[in-house]
Design a protein around this motif. Structure first.
Motif, PDB file in Angstrom:
ATOM      1  N   THR A   9     -12.357  -6.309  -7.852  1.00  9.10           N
ATOM      2  CA  THR A   9     -12.370  -6.278  -6.383  1.00  9.10           C
ATOM      3  C   THR A   9     -11.241  -5.416  -5.819  1.00  9.10           C
ATOM      4  OG1 THR A   9     -11.023  -8.280  -6.107  1.00  9.10           O
ATOM      5  CG2 THR A   9     -13.416  -8.573  -6.261  1.00  9.10           C
ATOM      6  N   GLY A  10     -10.167  -5.239  -6.589  1.00  6.91           N
ATOM      7  CA  GLY A  10      -9.070  -4.380  -6.142  1.00  6.91           C
ATOM      8  C   GLY A  10      -9.541  -2.951  -5.936  1.00  6.91           C
ATOM      9  N   ALA A  11     -10.470  -2.503  -6.791  1.00  9.88           N
ATOM     10  CA  ALA A  11     -10.995  -1.134  -6.688  1.00  9.88           C
ATOM     11  C   ALA A  11     -11.656  -0.906  -5.331  1.00  9.88           C
ATOM     12  CB  ALA A  11     -11.989  -0.870  -7.819  1.00  9.88           C
ATOM     13  N   TYR A  56     -10.774  -2.359  -2.392  1.00  8.34           N
ATOM     14  CA  TYR A  56      -9.717  -2.145  -1.392  1.00  8.34           C
ATOM     15  C   TYR A  56      -9.079  -0.768  -1.570  1.00  8.34           C
ATOM     16  CZ  TYR A  56     -10.345  -7.011  -0.221  1.00  8.34           C
ATOM     17  OH  TYR A  56     -10.902  -8.190   0.195  1.00  8.34           O
ATOM     18  N   ARG A  57      -9.010  -0.336  -2.825  1.00  8.89           N
ATOM     19  CA  ARG A  57      -8.470   1.000  -3.098  1.00  8.89           C
ATOM     20  C   ARG A  57      -9.366   2.084  -2.498  1.00  8.89           C
ATOM     21  NH1 ARG A  57      -4.596   1.424  -7.332  1.00  8.89           N
ATOM     22  NH2 ARG A  57      -3.913  -0.646  -7.994  1.00  8.89           N
ATOM     23  N   ARG A  73      -6.328   5.466  -8.509  1.00 12.84           N
ATOM     24  CA  ARG A  73      -5.254   4.853  -9.307  1.00 12.84           C
ATOM     25  C   ARG A  73      -3.880   5.456  -9.035  1.00 12.84           C
ATOM     26  NH1 ARG A  73      -7.201   0.052 -10.307  1.00 12.84           N
ATOM     27  NH2 ARG A  73      -9.444   0.339 -10.450  1.00 12.84           N
ATOM     28  N   ALA A 115      -3.868   0.380  -0.508  1.00 14.86           N
ATOM     29  CA  ALA A 115      -4.816  -0.724  -0.710  1.00 14.86           C
ATOM     30  C   ALA A 115      -4.195  -2.037  -0.254  1.00 14.86           C
ATOM     31  CB  ALA A 115      -5.216  -0.805  -2.185  1.00 14.86           C
ATOM     32  N   ALA A 119      -5.625  -4.213   2.928  1.00  8.92           N
ATOM     33  CA  ALA A 119      -6.089  -5.555   2.554  1.00  8.92           C
ATOM     34  C   ALA A 119      -5.561  -6.641   3.492  1.00  8.92           C
ATOM     35  CB  ALA A 119      -5.693  -5.870   1.115  1.00  8.92           C
ATOM     36  N   GLY A 132      -9.001 -10.443  -8.740  1.00 11.32           N
ATOM     37  CA  GLY A 132      -8.469 -10.070  -7.434  1.00 11.32           C
ATOM     38  C   GLY A 132      -7.274 -10.911  -7.047  1.00 11.32           C
ATOM     39  N   ARG A 133      -7.205 -11.255  -5.751  1.00  8.23           N
ATOM     40  CA  ARG A 133      -6.077 -12.034  -5.252  1.00  8.23           C
ATOM     41  C   ARG A 133      -6.535 -13.347  -4.606  1.00  8.23           C
ATOM     42  NH1 ARG A 133      -4.882  -7.883  -7.184  1.00  8.23           N
ATOM     43  NH2 ARG A 133      -2.982  -6.632  -6.984  1.00  8.23           N
ATOM     44  N   ILE A 162      -9.974 -14.616  -4.999  1.00  2.00           N
ATOM     45  CA  ILE A 162     -11.313 -14.969  -5.488  1.00  2.00           C
ATOM     46  C   ILE A 162     -11.463 -16.495  -5.558  1.00  2.00           C
ATOM     47  CG2 ILE A 162     -13.063 -14.577  -7.279  1.00  2.00           C
ATOM     48  CD1 ILE A 162     -12.015 -12.005  -5.796  1.00  2.00           C
ATOM     49  N   ARG A 203       3.883  -4.811  -3.298  1.00  3.17           N
ATOM     50  CA  ARG A 203       2.528  -5.353  -3.141  1.00  3.17           C
ATOM     51  C   ARG A 203       2.507  -6.878  -3.272  1.00  3.17           C
ATOM     52  NH1 ARG A 203      -1.851  -3.231  -6.370  1.00  3.17           N
ATOM     53  NH2 ARG A 203      -0.512  -2.479  -8.032  1.00  3.17           N
ATOM     54  N   ASP A 258       1.022  -8.907  -0.354  1.00  2.51           N
ATOM     55  CA  ASP A 258      -0.213  -9.647  -0.657  1.00  2.51           C
ATOM     56  C   ASP A 258      -0.033 -11.156  -0.459  1.00  2.51           C
ATOM     57  OD1 ASP A 258      -1.254  -7.189  -1.311  1.00  2.51           O
ATOM     58  OD2 ASP A 258      -1.236  -7.512  -3.475  1.00  2.51           O
ATOM     59  N   ARG A 274       0.463 -12.084   3.758  1.00  2.00           N
ATOM     60  CA  ARG A 274      -0.509 -11.830   4.833  1.00  2.00           C
ATOM     61  C   ARG A 274      -1.135 -13.157   5.291  1.00  2.00           C
ATOM     62  NH1 ARG A 274      -3.922  -8.979   0.486  1.00  2.00           N
ATOM     63  NH2 ARG A 274      -5.150 -10.699  -0.328  1.00  2.00           N
TER      64      ARG A 274
END
Ligand code: C5P
Length: 223
Positions: A34-36, A38-39, A90, A98, A102, A128-129, A131, A180, A184, A187
């Motif tokens: 899932t990070g991809a 947001y990237r 990357r 990202a 996010a 992810g962060r 999930i 990050r 992260d 937020r």
């Protein structure tokens, strides 16, 4: 057979994607990074010279964004408005971007919609962060993966060296991770957090194989 969903959350560099990929191969289920996603949003903003902290512009940007995840030869490719951007997301700039995009609720809602849609159709392992806490609150198994900051920086740094990236120092990597983690976790909407019912695994002194076997054992206990 019953549909399973495995949530793997944790801070940057804890080994989530490495572990999730191996679990998906073992169980023959879909892996979703899932990070991809947001990237990819961050890349689109950067290309349009939009400040990745500009909530208003980002909310507009995601209204008609098209992010697709395709699985080709067991590999996940990420598409932004039809373009394969897998290898472009990357960079350090996109990592920070990202983490910034996010924060924006409209961005998250859009990504979460896509993530839940995939989980409603197939068995998945998602990393992810948020999930376990937000995207899949009823996941079959939730893992919260951690490691010391030194260890995480070292792993990410070595990974980059292997990819031939030599212009980013260990210190740069560590600072990126620290920025990050803080952003992260602090937020307001769906921050990085361990779900109450997640199993926490500190992988600082564990090999990849040990972590995978531990998780496979936990899956057997639950499914
Ligand atoms: O996992 P990765 O490092 O690729 O994620 C990039 C950024 O995307 C994270 O720093 C985080 O801010 C954001 N992210 C998120 N929620 C997720 C996955 C990633 O907020 N489920």
């Amino acid at each position: 057979s019953k549909r399973v969903s495995i949530a793997i959350d944790g801070p940057a560099g804890a080994g989530k994607s490495t572990i999730a990929k191996m679990i998906s191969k073992k169980l023959k289920i879909v892996y979703l990074d899932t990070g991809a996603m947001y990237r990819a949003v961050a890349l689109k903003a950067i290309r349009q010279n939009i400040d990745t902290r500009d909530e208003e512009k980002l909310s507009k940007l995601v209204k008609d964004i098209n992010i697709e995840v395709r699985h080709i030869d067991e590999e996940q490719r990420i598409y932004l408005d039809g373009e394969d951007v897998t290898n472009l997301i990357r960079t350090p700039e996109v990592s920070i971007g990202a983490s910034n995009v996010a924060v924006v609720p409209e961005v998250r809602l859009k990504m979460v919609e896509i993530q839940r849609e995939i989980a409603s159709k197939c068995s998945v392992v998602m990393d992810g962060r948020d999930i376990g806490t937000y995207v899949l609150p009823n996941a079959t198994l939730k893992i919260f993966l951690t490691a010391s900051i030194e260890e995480r920086a070292k792993r990410r740094y070595n990974e980059q060296l292997l990819k031939g990236i030599t212009d980013v120092s260990l210190e740069d990597v560590k600072n990126d991770i620290l920025y990050r983690d803080k952003n992260d976790s602090s937020r307001a909407f769906a921050p990085l957090a361990k779900a109450e019912d997640a199993v926490e695994l500190d992988t600082t002194n564990m090999s990849i194989e040990e972590v995978v076997n531990k998780i496979l054992g936990l899956i057997e206990d639950q499914c």
